[in-house]
Design an enzyme around this catalytic site. Structure first.
Site, PDB file in Angstrom:
ATOM      1  N   GLU A 177      -5.022   7.813   6.959  1.00  0.00           N
ATOM      2  CA  GLU A 177      -5.983   6.913   6.303  1.00  0.00           C
ATOM      3  C   GLU A 177      -6.389   5.787   7.246  1.00  0.00           C
ATOM      4  O   GLU A 177      -7.574   5.426   7.335  1.00  0.00           O
ATOM      5  CB  GLU A 177      -5.349   6.354   5.031  1.00  0.00           C
ATOM      6  CG  GLU A 177      -6.273   5.542   4.157  1.00  0.00           C
ATOM      7  CD  GLU A 177      -5.601   5.052   2.881  1.00  0.00           C
ATOM      8  OE1 GLU A 177      -6.252   4.290   2.140  1.00  0.00           O
ATOM      9  OE2 GLU A 177      -4.450   5.432   2.623  1.00  0.00           O
ATOM     10  N   GLU A 186       2.157   1.805  -3.470  1.00  0.00           N
ATOM     11  CA  GLU A 186       1.110   2.376  -4.336  1.00  0.00           C
ATOM     12  C   GLU A 186       1.053   3.893  -4.189  1.00  0.00           C
ATOM     13  O   GLU A 186       0.974   4.633  -5.172  1.00  0.00           O
ATOM     14  CB  GLU A 186      -0.236   1.752  -3.987  1.00  0.00           C
ATOM     15  CG  GLU A 186      -1.428   2.353  -4.718  1.00  0.00           C
ATOM     16  CD  GLU A 186      -2.587   2.654  -3.790  1.00  0.00           C
ATOM     17  OE1 GLU A 186      -2.986   3.838  -3.730  1.00  0.00           O
ATOM     18  OE2 GLU A 186      -3.072   1.729  -3.121  1.00  0.00           O
ATOM     19  N   HIS A 187       1.123   4.384  -2.947  1.00  0.00           N
ATOM     20  CA  HIS A 187       1.117   5.825  -2.713  1.00  0.00           C
ATOM     21  C   HIS A 187       2.346   6.487  -3.341  1.00  0.00           C
ATOM     22  O   HIS A 187       2.244   7.551  -3.970  1.00  0.00           O
ATOM     23  CB  HIS A 187       1.114   6.112  -1.212  1.00  0.00           C
ATOM     24  CG  HIS A 187      -0.240   6.094  -0.586  1.00  0.00           C
ATOM     25  ND1 HIS A 187      -0.807   7.203  -0.004  1.00  0.00           N
ATOM     26  CD2 HIS A 187      -1.150   5.098  -0.449  1.00  0.00           C
ATOM     27  CE1 HIS A 187      -2.005   6.897   0.472  1.00  0.00           C
ATOM     28  NE2 HIS A 187      -2.235   5.615   0.220  1.00  0.00           N
ATOM     29  N   HIS A 191       0.828  -1.202   0.000  1.00  0.00           N
ATOM     30  CA  HIS A 191       0.000   0.000   0.000  1.00  0.00           C
ATOM     31  C   HIS A 191       0.867   1.259   0.000  1.00  0.00           C
ATOM     32  O   HIS A 191       0.566   2.236  -0.708  1.00  0.00           O
ATOM     33  CB  HIS A 191      -0.918  -0.034   1.224  1.00  0.00           C
ATOM     34  CG  HIS A 191      -1.854   1.116   1.313  1.00  0.00           C
ATOM     35  ND1 HIS A 191      -1.957   1.898   2.444  1.00  0.00           N
ATOM     36  CD2 HIS A 191      -2.736   1.643   0.429  1.00  0.00           C
ATOM     37  CE1 HIS A 191      -2.854   2.844   2.253  1.00  0.00           C
ATOM     38  NE2 HIS A 191      -3.349   2.715   1.038  1.00  0.00           N
TER      39      HIS A 191
END
Length: 449
Positions: free
Chosen positions: A149, A72-73, A69
């Site tokens: 998040e 991905e950022h 994750h």
């Protein structure tokens, strides 16, 4: 000439649909083993392209949880050719959109633009996937964004409850059960070296799947894709084949070795929150994504809790007024799956609602389903399928799922026919297996009493 719909990694080009009864669909193996699937539709003026990597949170070590994750950022934070602002501006100034998704078994980078701007979208996305700078300063900034998040998800009882439910059903100490975004502890501990190692291991040409749908030409997309991947420095051996798909395991219900029983007897995992309602997740392990029972599962879920005419909604909300929201759901992976029931109600009603949810599944087991329910379920599923494939983005996603999970192309008509072949007895048999397979209950809300 009949079309071979099974994906063949040794075939450099496959015609999956010749366009006589719908869009033209082709699949090619490009240099480096890159898989390209396109659906040409001249009736639209847009195109959506997705770059898929079959790597997700389940592929991480416990020490590096959240690295997929985080990566991905970071791919949006700049490349050798573009700054983060350049990447954002590229789509904004043509009225397009771009985003990414990290899941348990894959990562997807996608963009939707006018068909005339498809070369731009391909250029930007391939640049991101091949040439991200992965700057340490960007990791420090994005670490804080990701922690926000995670905090936001914890503030949402449906998000935190579902995450805990998945963890308990799939195993909290297993790769499948770990949260996709990692934990506060694991994300805080991620290093630049961790993320770079994850990128080097998984972001390779043999792992890459590209799907594109819209007003496009397959050969033109293939040529540009090959050119841009080469410019990014990826190895593109002409004879290379794609990496093997993730192994699939035919899952049945129940699964050996798991304690299971009726809904009301399942112990409760409680997440205490200062809320007015208790949010309930109830269910257990189920079938995998390649199981032949998946069609019966779709029908069962539609009848049980898939809409306003479903049994859960009618009996628990409409007739008894015990809840505002109630539904059923399922999730399937290559070698795992789960089923669940969800409801939100005032805390004093929680036990009654749980008993009634379990009773509805037992009633399907004991009394079966009616012809009217089967008809409504088939209409609901096929209608939702047709409406969901009205835009190029959803069709792009379908192509990617077929490639990564099923390994075979199926037309919408074929999918509808398979659903129509499900019998009431198939649904009753599956209900029989699920009704005694409850293992997990998660409540999010105030302390009881």
């Amino acid at each position: 000439m009949p079309l071979d719909l099974t994906f063949d990694d040794a075939a450099r080009d496959q015609l999956l649909s010749d366009g006589t009864a719908g869009p033209l669909v082709r699949r090619s193996i490009l240099p480096g083993g890159v898989r390209l699937l396109t659906e040409t539709d001249r009736s639209v003026r847009s195109a959506t392209v997705g770059l898929w990597l079959p790597v997700g949170s389940r592929d991480e070590t416990p020490a590096h949880a959240g690295s997929t994750h985080a990566l991905e950022h970071l791919l949006f934070k700049g490349t050798d050719r573009r700054s983060a602002l350049d990447i954002a501006t590229a789509f904004d100034e043509v009225g397009g959109e771009s985003n990414a998704v990290t899941a348990k078994e894959h990562t997807l980078y996608h963009g939707r633009v006018r068909s005339a701007d498809l070369p731009l979208a391909l250029d930007v996305l391939t640049d991101m996937v091949t040439s991200s700078t992965l700057a340490p300063s960007a990791l420090e900034t994005e670490r804080e964004v990701i922690l926000e998040e995670l905090a936001m998800a914890q503030d949402d009882p449906t998000d935190s409850g579902y995450e805990e439910f998945l963890a308990q059903v799939l195993g909290p100490d297993t790769p499948m059960g770990r949260p996709v975004g990692g934990t506060v502890e694991s994300v805080s501990a991620l290093t630049d070296a961790d993320v770079r190692a994850h990128f080097s291991e998984h972001y390779r040409s043999g792992n890459l799947v590209v799907t594109a749908v819209g007003d496009l030409d397959h050969d033109a997309v293939a040529a540009q894709l090959t050119d841009r991947l080469a410019a990014g420095g990826w190895s593109l051996d002409e004879s290379a084949l794609p990496f093997a798909r993730r192994p699939a395991l035919e899952r049945t219900v129940p699964t050996e070795g798991t304690t299971r029983g009726s809904a009301s007897a399942v112990p409760t995992h409680r997440l205490v929150r200062p809320l007015e309602q208790t949010h309930i997740y109830l269910g257990g392990p189920s079938i995998g994504a390649t199981s032949e029972d998946r069609h019966a599962m779709n029908v069962l879920m539609a009848i049980l809790g898939g809409g306003m005419s479903s049994r859960l909604f009618q009996h628990i909300r409409e007739e008894r007024g015990l809840v505002y929201t109630v539904y059923s759901f399922s999730a399937a992976y290559r070698d795992a799956g789960l089923f669940g029931l969800y409801a939100a109600c005032r805390p004093s009603r929680a036990e009654q609602v749980v008993e009634m949810m379990g009773a509805e599944l037992e009633a399907m087991r004991d009394g079966g389903v009616t012809d009217d329910e089967m008809r409504r379920a088939l209409g609901q599923i096929t209608g939702a399928l047709a409406l969901g494939l009205e835009d190029t983005a959803s069709r792009m996603g379908r192509l990617g799922s077929l490639e990564l999970v099923q390994g075979r192309y199926s037309t919408v008509d074929e999918a509808v026919a398979r659903m129509a072949s499900v019998s009431a007895e198939d649904v009753r048999d599956l209900a029989d297996r699920l009704a005694g397979s409850f293992t997990t209950r998660v409540d999010v809300g105030p302390e009881p009493g």
